[in-house]
Design a protein around this motif. Structure first.
Motif, PDB file in Angstrom:
ATOM      1  N   GLN A  48       0.815  -1.208   0.000  1.00  0.00           N
ATOM      2  CA  GLN A  48       0.000   0.000   0.000  1.00  0.00           C
ATOM      3  C   GLN A  48       0.857   1.270   0.000  1.00  0.00           C
ATOM      4  O   GLN A  48       0.581   2.215  -0.723  1.00  0.00           O
ATOM      5  CB  GLN A  48      -0.907   0.000   1.238  1.00  0.00           C
ATOM      6  N   ASP A  49       1.900   1.279   0.849  1.00  0.00           N
ATOM      7  CA  ASP A  49       2.691   2.496   1.048  1.00  0.00           C
ATOM      8  C   ASP A  49       3.787   2.690   0.015  1.00  0.00           C
ATOM      9  O   ASP A  49       4.088   3.823  -0.373  1.00  0.00           O
ATOM     10  CB  ASP A  49       3.349   2.488   2.440  1.00  0.00           C
ATOM     11  N   THR A  50       4.415   1.597  -0.423  1.00  0.00           N
ATOM     12  CA  THR A  50       5.630   1.719  -1.239  1.00  0.00           C
ATOM     13  C   THR A  50       5.534   0.990  -2.567  1.00  0.00           C
ATOM     14  O   THR A  50       6.390   1.161  -3.428  1.00  0.00           O
ATOM     15  CB  THR A  50       6.849   1.190  -0.436  1.00  0.00           C
ATOM     16  N   GLY A  51       4.511   0.184  -2.749  1.00  0.00           N
ATOM     17  CA  GLY A  51       4.347  -0.519  -4.012  1.00  0.00           C
ATOM     18  C   GLY A  51       5.101  -1.825  -4.116  1.00  0.00           C
ATOM     19  O   GLY A  51       5.285  -2.361  -5.224  1.00  0.00           O
ATOM     20  N   TYR A  52       5.555  -2.373  -2.978  1.00  0.00           N
ATOM     21  CA  TYR A  52       6.206  -3.685  -3.015  1.00  0.00           C
ATOM     22  C   TYR A  52       5.245  -4.702  -3.632  1.00  0.00           C
ATOM     23  O   TYR A  52       4.036  -4.654  -3.393  1.00  0.00           O
ATOM     24  CB  TYR A  52       6.584  -4.140  -1.602  1.00  0.00           C
ATOM     25  N   ARG A  53       5.815  -5.631  -4.407  1.00  0.00           N
ATOM     26  CA  ARG A  53       4.995  -6.615  -5.118  1.00  0.00           C
ATOM     27  C   ARG A  53       5.149  -7.998  -4.495  1.00  0.00           C
ATOM     28  O   ARG A  53       6.267  -8.513  -4.405  1.00  0.00           O
ATOM     29  CB  ARG A  53       5.415  -6.656  -6.597  1.00  0.00           C
ATOM     30  N   PRO A  54       4.048  -8.610  -4.066  1.00  0.00           N
ATOM     31  CA  PRO A  54       4.116  -9.962  -3.495  1.00  0.00           C
ATOM     32  C   PRO A  54       4.652 -10.963  -4.513  1.00  0.00           C
ATOM     33  O   PRO A  54       4.260 -10.935  -5.685  1.00  0.00           O
ATOM     34  CB  PRO A  54       2.664 -10.273  -3.127  1.00  0.00           C
ATOM     35  N   LEU A  55       5.550 -11.826  -4.050  1.00  0.00           N
ATOM     36  CA  LEU A  55       6.189 -12.799  -4.931  1.00  0.00           C
ATOM     37  C   LEU A  55       5.798 -14.221  -4.536  1.00  0.00           C
ATOM     38  O   LEU A  55       5.290 -14.989  -5.348  1.00  0.00           O
ATOM     39  CB  LEU A  55       7.708 -12.616  -4.846  1.00  0.00           C
ATOM     40  N   LEU A  56       6.056 -14.562  -3.272  1.00  0.00           N
ATOM     41  CA  LEU A  56       5.751 -15.884  -2.741  1.00  0.00           C
ATOM     42  C   LEU A  56       5.475 -15.748  -1.248  1.00  0.00           C
ATOM     43  O   LEU A  56       5.680 -14.681  -0.674  1.00  0.00           O
ATOM     44  CB  LEU A  56       6.941 -16.847  -2.951  1.00  0.00           C
ATOM     45  N   LYS A  57       5.050 -16.831  -0.636  1.00  0.00           N
ATOM     46  CA  LYS A  57       4.886 -16.868   0.819  1.00  0.00           C
ATOM     47  C   LYS A  57       5.276 -18.257   1.303  1.00  0.00           C
ATOM     48  O   LYS A  57       5.384 -19.204   0.509  1.00  0.00           O
ATOM     49  CB  LYS A  57       3.439 -16.576   1.222  1.00  0.00           C
ATOM     50  N   TYR A  58       5.515 -18.385   2.595  1.00  0.00           N
ATOM     51  CA  TYR A  58       5.688 -19.715   3.162  1.00  0.00           C
ATOM     52  C   TYR A  58       4.339 -20.412   3.143  1.00  0.00           C
ATOM     53  O   TYR A  58       3.302 -19.819   3.454  1.00  0.00           O
ATOM     54  CB  TYR A  58       6.207 -19.636   4.597  1.00  0.00           C
ATOM     55  N   ALA A  59       4.355 -21.690   2.783  1.00  0.00           N
ATOM     56  CA  ALA A  59       3.102 -22.435   2.639  1.00  0.00           C
ATOM     57  C   ALA A  59       2.438 -22.735   3.981  1.00  0.00           C
ATOM     58  O   ALA A  59       1.213 -22.745   4.085  1.00  0.00           O
ATOM     59  CB  ALA A  59       3.359 -23.738   1.880  1.00  0.00           C
ATOM     60  N   GLN A  60       3.259 -22.977   5.017  1.00  0.00           N
ATOM     61  CA  GLN A  60       2.696 -23.326   6.323  1.00  0.00           C
ATOM     62  C   GLN A  60       2.116 -22.079   6.995  1.00  0.00           C
ATOM     63  O   GLN A  60       2.823 -21.095   7.173  1.00  0.00           O
ATOM     64  CB  GLN A  60       3.776 -23.940   7.211  1.00  0.00           C
ATOM     65  N   PRO A  61       0.850 -22.095   7.362  1.00  0.00           N
ATOM     66  CA  PRO A  61       0.251 -20.906   7.979  1.00  0.00           C
ATOM     67  C   PRO A  61       0.912 -20.544   9.312  1.00  0.00           C
ATOM     68  O   PRO A  61       1.515 -21.384   9.976  1.00  0.00           O
ATOM     69  CB  PRO A  61      -1.212 -21.310   8.205  1.00  0.00           C
ATOM     70  N   VAL A  62       0.780 -19.275   9.665  1.00  0.00           N
ATOM     71  CA  VAL A  62       1.225 -18.775  10.968  1.00  0.00           C
ATOM     72  C   VAL A  62       0.125 -19.043  11.994  1.00  0.00           C
ATOM     73  O   VAL A  62      -1.059 -18.995  11.663  1.00  0.00           O
ATOM     74  CB  VAL A  62       1.495 -17.255  10.875  1.00  0.00           C
ATOM     75  N   ARG A  63       0.521 -19.306  13.200  1.00  0.00           N
ATOM     76  CA  ARG A  63      -0.419 -19.378  14.320  1.00  0.00           C
ATOM     77  C   ARG A  63       0.191 -18.615  15.488  1.00  0.00           C
ATOM     78  O   ARG A  63       1.400 -18.616  15.672  1.00  0.00           O
ATOM     79  CB  ARG A  63      -0.692 -20.825  14.737  1.00  0.00           C
ATOM     80  N   GLY A  64      -0.645 -17.971  16.261  1.00  0.00           N
ATOM     81  CA  GLY A  64      -0.186 -17.357  17.489  1.00  0.00           C
ATOM     82  C   GLY A  64      -0.300 -18.353  18.624  1.00  0.00           C
ATOM     83  O   GLY A  64      -1.288 -19.089  18.711  1.00  0.00           O
ATOM     84  N   LEU A  65       0.714 -18.393  19.485  1.00  0.00           N
ATOM     85  CA  LEU A  65       0.716 -19.315  20.621  1.00  0.00           C
ATOM     86  C   LEU A  65       0.777 -18.534  21.925  1.00  0.00           C
ATOM     87  O   LEU A  65       1.576 -17.604  22.050  1.00  0.00           O
ATOM     88  CB  LEU A  65       1.923 -20.257  20.558  1.00  0.00           C
TER      89      LEU A  65
END
Length: 282
Positions: A97-114
């Motif tokens: 939103q702020d700088t125009g960075y472009r998403p490329l990939l992500k880690y497949a395993q979801p994040v969870r809060g513990l």
């Protein structure tokens, strides 16, 4: 007026192109900004194999940078200091939103809060932490925001039903619990996975959030499409190697996956909450 011959004109044209073209990859390092959810030492140790693989594939030096805290990292991201960015999903929304960075990939395993407590503690459910002190990684971490929302759903409101202390990193939050300075700690699954077995065996998880999008890789808009795609290809090739598979297994990342635009939009509320918190932080 002197008329330049075609060969001279062609030479001047090529010089102009060279002057306006981005610096050659052999001349300038690729700055890899890594979200500071680990200590500086852990970041370098964890991501050096990935950086080495990028260097080999891209034939370009890769330098790993981070920041002392999340606020500084977000500010540097906004200023465009990182060519390649690995950041939390809600901060990826801000980066785009702020700088125009472009998403490329992500880690497949979801994040969870513990939400963790000492293994031998008497606390076995959220309600037991009413009136207690909970250590957190940086307060804008998506795992922390998600855990606070989870506790609120159980009738526990931050700074009303429990107190928090910002410990700066996930590791520091855990050490607050182990050393008896806090009754519980909020942290993310990935940093927890990277902790040594002797640390984890001193802890007990009492609350886990639903899955969230994982850390995302983005490229700065100054990188050409061809450069971004070369990085993407190099990352996927690394993930397929023996060393890359060990990297993914060690961190519990599950490999790389495509970024769905809709999931970034779903992170907007967390992103705006983090943005507001950053504005109110000196």
């Amino acid at each position: 007026m002197t008329k330049l011959n075609p060969a001279v004109l062609l030479g001047l044209f090529l010089l102009l192109i060279a002057g306006s073209w981005p610096a050659n990859s052999a001349d300038t390092p690729l700055v890899f900004g890594v979200f500071p959810n680990l200590t500086a030492k852990q970041i370098v140790e964890t991501y050096r194999p990935l950086a080495d693989a990028l260097e080999k594939q891209l034939q370009r030096r890769v330098v790993i940078y981070s920041a002392r805290d999340f606020k500084t990292f977000v500010a540097r991201t906004r200023q465009g200091e990182y060519d390649l960015l690995l950041t939390a999903p809600h901060l990826a929304w801000l980066a785009r939103q702020d700088t125009g960075y472009r998403p490329l990939l992500k880690y497949a395993q979801p994040v969870r809060g513990l939400l963790v407590v000492r293994f031998a503690s008497p606390f076995h459910e959220e309600e037991a932490l009413r009136g207690r002190l909970i250590a957190t990684a940086d307060s804008i971490a998506v795992a922390v925001l998600a855990l606070q929302a989870e506790l609120a759903a159980h009738g526990l409101r931050r700074n009303i039903d429990y107190r928090t202390v910002d410990s700066g990193t996930h590791s520091n939050a855990v050490m607050q619990v182990i050393n008896g300075r806090a009754d519980g700690a909020m942290l993310g699954l990935h940093p927890y996975t990277l902790m040594s077995p002797d640390i984890r065996q001193q802890l007990r998880v009492i609350t886990e959030t639903p899955p969230l999008s994982s850390l995302m890789v983005l490229t700065h808009p100054r990188l050409l499409d061809a450069e971004a795609q070369a990085i993407r290809k190099a990352l996927l090739q690394f993930a397929a190697t023996t060393e890359g598979q060990a990297f993914m297994l060690r961190g519990g990342y599950g490999g790389f996956a495509e970024v769905d635009g809709s999931e970034l939009r779903a992170l907007r509320p967390y992103a705006l909450q983090a943005q507001e918190m950053l504005r109110n932080t000196r």
